[in-house]
Write a protein that holds these residues in place. Structure first.
Motif, mmCIF file in Angstrom:
data_model
loop_
_atom_site.group_PDB
_atom_site.id
_atom_site.type_symbol
_atom_site.label_atom_id
_atom_site.label_comp_id
_atom_site.label_asym_id
_atom_site.label_seq_id
_atom_site.Cartn_x
_atom_site.Cartn_y
_atom_site.Cartn_z
ATOM 1 N N LEU A 8 0.775 -1.332 -0.207
ATOM 2 C CA LEU A 8 -0.269 0.187 0.093
ATOM 3 C C LEU A 8 1.037 1.002 -0.153
ATOM 4 C CD1 LEU A 8 -2.316 -1.436 2.893
ATOM 5 C CD2 LEU A 8 -2.008 -1.777 0.402
ATOM 6 N N THR A 11 4.143 7.114 -1.304
ATOM 7 C CA THR A 11 5.388 7.368 -0.443
ATOM 8 C C THR A 11 6.379 7.251 -1.548
ATOM 9 O OG1 THR A 11 5.899 5.339 1.702
ATOM 10 C CG2 THR A 11 4.363 7.634 1.910
ATOM 11 N N SER A 31 -0.210 -0.383 -4.476
ATOM 12 C CA SER A 31 -1.986 0.100 -4.571
ATOM 13 C C SER A 31 -1.582 1.388 -4.427
ATOM 14 C CB SER A 31 -2.412 -0.688 -4.126
ATOM 15 O OG SER A 31 -4.011 -0.135 -3.516
ATOM 16 N N ALA A 33 -3.450 5.626 -4.023
ATOM 17 C CA ALA A 33 -4.567 6.134 -3.788
ATOM 18 C C ALA A 33 -5.669 6.881 -5.498
ATOM 19 C CB ALA A 33 -5.586 6.992 -2.715
ATOM 20 N N ARG A 35 -5.103 9.799 -6.687
ATOM 21 C CA ARG A 35 -5.162 11.430 -5.796
ATOM 22 C C ARG A 35 -4.108 11.965 -6.237
ATOM 23 N NH1 ARG A 35 -7.851 8.688 -2.418
ATOM 24 N NH2 ARG A 35 -8.294 9.214 -0.203
ATOM 25 N N ARG A 47 -1.865 -1.094 -9.366
ATOM 26 C CA ARG A 47 -3.191 -0.845 -9.247
ATOM 27 C C ARG A 47 -3.252 0.751 -8.343
ATOM 28 N NH1 ARG A 47 -5.665 -0.715 -5.128
ATOM 29 N NH2 ARG A 47 -7.696 -0.987 -6.320
ATOM 30 N N GLY A 50 -9.128 3.162 -4.656
ATOM 31 C CA GLY A 50 -9.718 3.006 -3.363
ATOM 32 C C GLY A 50 -10.289 1.418 -4.216
ATOM 33 N N PHE A 51 -9.549 0.787 -2.953
ATOM 34 C CA PHE A 51 -10.571 -1.050 -3.014
ATOM 35 C C PHE A 51 -11.916 -0.732 -2.768
ATOM 36 C CE2 PHE A 51 -5.492 -1.093 -1.332
ATOM 37 C CZ PHE A 51 -5.726 -2.043 -2.340
ATOM 38 N N GLY A 52 -12.634 0.087 -1.726
ATOM 39 C CA GLY A 52 -14.248 -0.022 -1.437
ATOM 40 C C GLY A 52 -14.164 -0.602 -0.056
ATOM 41 N N HIS A 74 1.766 7.067 3.546
ATOM 42 C CA HIS A 74 1.687 8.247 4.527
ATOM 43 C C HIS A 74 1.256 7.976 6.291
ATOM 44 C CE1 HIS A 74 2.101 12.320 5.991
ATOM 45 N NE2 HIS A 74 2.771 12.390 4.753
ATOM 46 N N GLN A 78 -4.790 7.726 7.872
ATOM 47 C CA GLN A 78 -5.247 6.797 8.662
ATOM 48 C C GLN A 78 -6.310 5.543 8.316
ATOM 49 O OE1 GLN A 78 -6.112 10.691 11.385
ATOM 50 N NE2 GLN A 78 -5.265 8.091 12.603
ATOM 51 N N GLN A 79 -6.921 6.023 7.316
ATOM 52 C CA GLN A 79 -8.462 5.346 7.323
ATOM 53 C C GLN A 79 -7.802 3.905 6.320
ATOM 54 O OE1 GLN A 79 -11.119 5.962 8.275
ATOM 55 N NE2 GLN A 79 -11.526 3.328 7.588
ATOM 56 N N ASN A 83 -8.429 0.246 8.004
ATOM 57 C CA ASN A 83 -8.440 -1.041 6.359
ATOM 58 C C ASN A 83 -7.794 -2.342 6.237
ATOM 59 O OD1 ASN A 83 -10.928 0.551 6.939
ATOM 60 N ND2 ASN A 83 -10.448 1.505 4.278
ATOM 61 N N GLN A 139 -4.694 18.333 1.290
ATOM 62 C CA GLN A 139 -6.268 18.083 1.483
ATOM 63 C C GLN A 139 -6.439 18.711 2.438
ATOM 64 O OE1 GLN A 139 -7.762 13.869 0.628
ATOM 65 N NE2 GLN A 139 -5.349 13.478 0.936
ATOM 66 N N LYS A 197 2.928 18.880 8.536
ATOM 67 C CA LYS A 197 2.619 18.193 9.235
ATOM 68 C C LYS A 197 3.809 17.454 9.536
ATOM 69 C CE LYS A 197 -0.368 16.006 6.366
ATOM 70 N NZ LYS A 197 -1.708 15.911 5.303
HETATM 71 P P1 NAP Z 1 -6.951 7.942 3.677
HETATM 72 O O1 NAP Z 1 -7.527 9.063 4.314
HETATM 73 O O2 NAP Z 1 -5.982 6.784 5.170
HETATM 74 O O3 NAP Z 1 -7.514 6.345 2.590
HETATM 75 C C1 NAP Z 1 -8.715 7.216 2.467
HETATM 76 C C2 NAP Z 1 -9.400 5.935 1.481
HETATM 77 O O4 NAP Z 1 -8.943 6.260 0.247
HETATM 78 C C3 NAP Z 1 -9.054 4.996 1.882
HETATM 79 O O5 NAP Z 1 -10.078 4.426 2.442
HETATM 80 C C4 NAP Z 1 -9.031 4.232 0.298
HETATM 81 O O6 NAP Z 1 -10.512 3.642 0.143
HETATM 82 C C5 NAP Z 1 -8.532 4.849 -0.329
HETATM 83 N N1 NAP Z 1 -6.396 4.992 -0.415
HETATM 84 C C6 NAP Z 1 -5.353 5.376 0.512
HETATM 85 N N2 NAP Z 1 -4.798 4.950 0.073
HETATM 86 C C7 NAP Z 1 -4.674 3.982 -1.262
HETATM 87 C C8 NAP Z 1 -4.127 3.214 -1.693
HETATM 88 N N3 NAP Z 1 -2.338 2.981 -1.204
HETATM 89 N N4 NAP Z 1 -4.296 2.631 -2.313
HETATM 90 C C9 NAP Z 1 -6.184 1.659 -2.644
HETATM 91 N N5 NAP Z 1 -6.261 2.735 -1.658
HETATM 92 C C10 NAP Z 1 -5.839 4.030 -1.051
HETATM 93 O O7 NAP Z 1 -5.496 7.981 3.049
HETATM 94 P P2 NAP Z 1 -5.648 9.980 2.595
HETATM 95 O O8 NAP Z 1 -4.267 10.494 3.482
HETATM 96 O O9 NAP Z 1 -6.265 10.478 1.564
HETATM 97 O O10 NAP Z 1 -3.773 9.548 1.625
HETATM 98 C C11 NAP Z 1 -4.151 8.788 0.236
HETATM 99 C C12 NAP Z 1 -2.497 8.093 -0.404
HETATM 100 O O11 NAP Z 1 -1.502 9.406 -0.564
HETATM 101 C C13 NAP Z 1 -2.231 7.005 0.603
HETATM 102 O O12 NAP Z 1 -1.842 6.291 -0.427
HETATM 103 C C14 NAP Z 1 -1.278 8.331 1.916
HETATM 104 O O13 NAP Z 1 0.294 6.924 1.722
HETATM 105 C C15 NAP Z 1 -0.490 9.150 0.272
HETATM 106 N N6 NAP Z 1 -0.550 10.151 1.087
HETATM 107 C C16 NAP Z 1 -1.205 11.225 1.901
HETATM 108 C C17 NAP Z 1 -0.293 11.667 2.657
HETATM 109 C C18 NAP Z 1 -1.588 12.831 4.337
HETATM 110 O O14 NAP Z 1 -0.829 13.797 4.308
HETATM 111 N N7 NAP Z 1 -2.485 12.061 3.891
HETATM 112 C C19 NAP Z 1 0.870 12.503 2.396
HETATM 113 C C20 NAP Z 1 1.388 11.629 1.781
HETATM 114 C C21 NAP Z 1 1.115 11.063 0.855
HETATM 115 P P3 NAP Z 1 -10.847 2.827 -0.061
HETATM 116 O O15 NAP Z 1 -11.847 2.462 0.847
HETATM 117 O O16 NAP Z 1 -12.126 2.629 -1.089
HETATM 118 O O17 NAP Z 1 -10.106 1.235 -0.440
#
Ligand code: NAP
Length: 244
Positions: A8, A11, A31, A33, A35, A47, A50-52, A74, A78-79, A83, A139, A197
């Motif tokens: 997953l 990063t 995998s 997301a 974004r 891939r 999201g997985f759903g 990252h 958290q979500q 999961n 975000q 952060k």
């Molecule tokens: P999140 O709040 O933990 O996740 C929200 C939803 O996004 C999850 O329930 C899942 O959807 C989907 N998702 C997140 N990461 C995924 C992955 N690697 N593969 C497939 N689906 C994923 O995540 P977030 O904070 O929005 O971050 C999204 C992605 O950006 C992550 O992969 C993270 O590593 C990267 N990122 C985040 C940050 C940050 O500050 N949050 C900074 C840099 C990079 P479903 O429930 O449909 O599966």
């Protein structure tokens, strides 16, 4: 059939891990997301999307039969991590979380540590900063939308879509960032507060060193609750787990 490792990702560490494992002949599916519009793609299979929820991840795990899952997302995502814990437990797949160590303040740093992004916005609104470098990501930029007492330089990979503070400029870029560039940016833009952060890691650490050198205070958003379960802190340890 060779059973893959599911990483997953999203990063730099996840990409480094995929490269290491692929170079060792391990089958890897990363995998993302989805974004970021133009993501840097890791080696191996990828891939995107999201997985759903837990249910979707369970279905994916049953269909693709990975022999292990590495959650290298990252520290603030958290979500997906929650999961992964649930889905892996349900299917019975070994899971490890790769968490890069948090940054720690050093002598000469002037950090105000806040517990979340709302606390960061409160700290900016209640302080006297005039020119803020905001690096908390697309975000989270909307948390600062109500602040008109400061100008914001908002650094993001893709443009934010939510509301933004009235006085701002967007600068689009992607790490890693070097110390010279960070120093120049902060000095040229007369930045008097950095908001970030506590992501940890090396790719974006230079801004903290530049802030220290220039005497710029930092509002540091602390990490969400520390993860539990099987945790490693280095790509090498995660690779050992993936090779088994
Ligand atoms: P999140 O709040 O933990 O996740 C929200 C939803 O996004 C999850 O329930 C899942 O959807 C989907 N998702 C997140 N990461 C995924 C992955 N690697 N593969 C497939 N689906 C994923 O995540 P977030 O904070 O929005 O971050 C999204 C992605 O950006 C992550 O992969 C993270 O590593 C990267 N990122 C985040 C940050 C940050 O500050 N949050 C900074 C840099 C990079 P479903 O429930 O449909 O599966």
């Amino acid at each position: 059939m060779t059973r893959p490792v599911l990483i997953l990702g999203g990063t730099g560490e996840a990409r480094a891990l995929a490269s290491l494992l692929v170079a060792d002949g391990v089958s890897v599916v990363s995998s993302l997301a989805g974004r970021v519009r133009n993501p840097r793609l890791p080696d191996g299979e990828v891939r995107i999307g999201g997985f759903g929820g837990v249910e979707g991840m369970v279905a994916w795990l049953r269909e693709n039969q990975p022999h292990a899952v590495v959650d290298a997302t990252h520290p603030f995502a958290q979500q997906i991590s929650r999961n992964a814990v649930e889905a892996c437990a349900e299917v019975g797949v070994p899971l490890v979380r790769l968490v890069r160590p948090a940054w720690e303040a050093q002598a000469g740093d002037d950090w105000t540590i806040v517990e979340d992004i709302v606390g960061a916005a409160r700290a900016v609104a209640g302080g006297n900063a005039a020119r803020v470098l905001l690096t908390t990501g697309r975000q989270d930029a909307d948390a600062f939308a109500g602040i008109d007492s400061a100008w914001f330089l908002i650094r993001v990979v893709d443009p934010p879509t939510g509301p933004l503070p009235p006085h701002h400029r967007i600068v689009r870029s992607r790490g890693p960032y070097g110390l010279d560039d960070e120093r120049t940016l902060m000095a040229d833009e007369k930045i008097d507060l950095l908001v970030t952060k506590n992501s940890g890691g090396e790719l974006t650490r230079a801004k903290l060193i530049a802030a220290r050198e220039l005497g710029i205070p930092v509002v540091m958003v602390a990490r969400p609750v520390e993860p539990c379960g099987n945790v490693v802190t280095s790509v090498e340890e995660a690779a050992n787990f993936g090779r088994k």
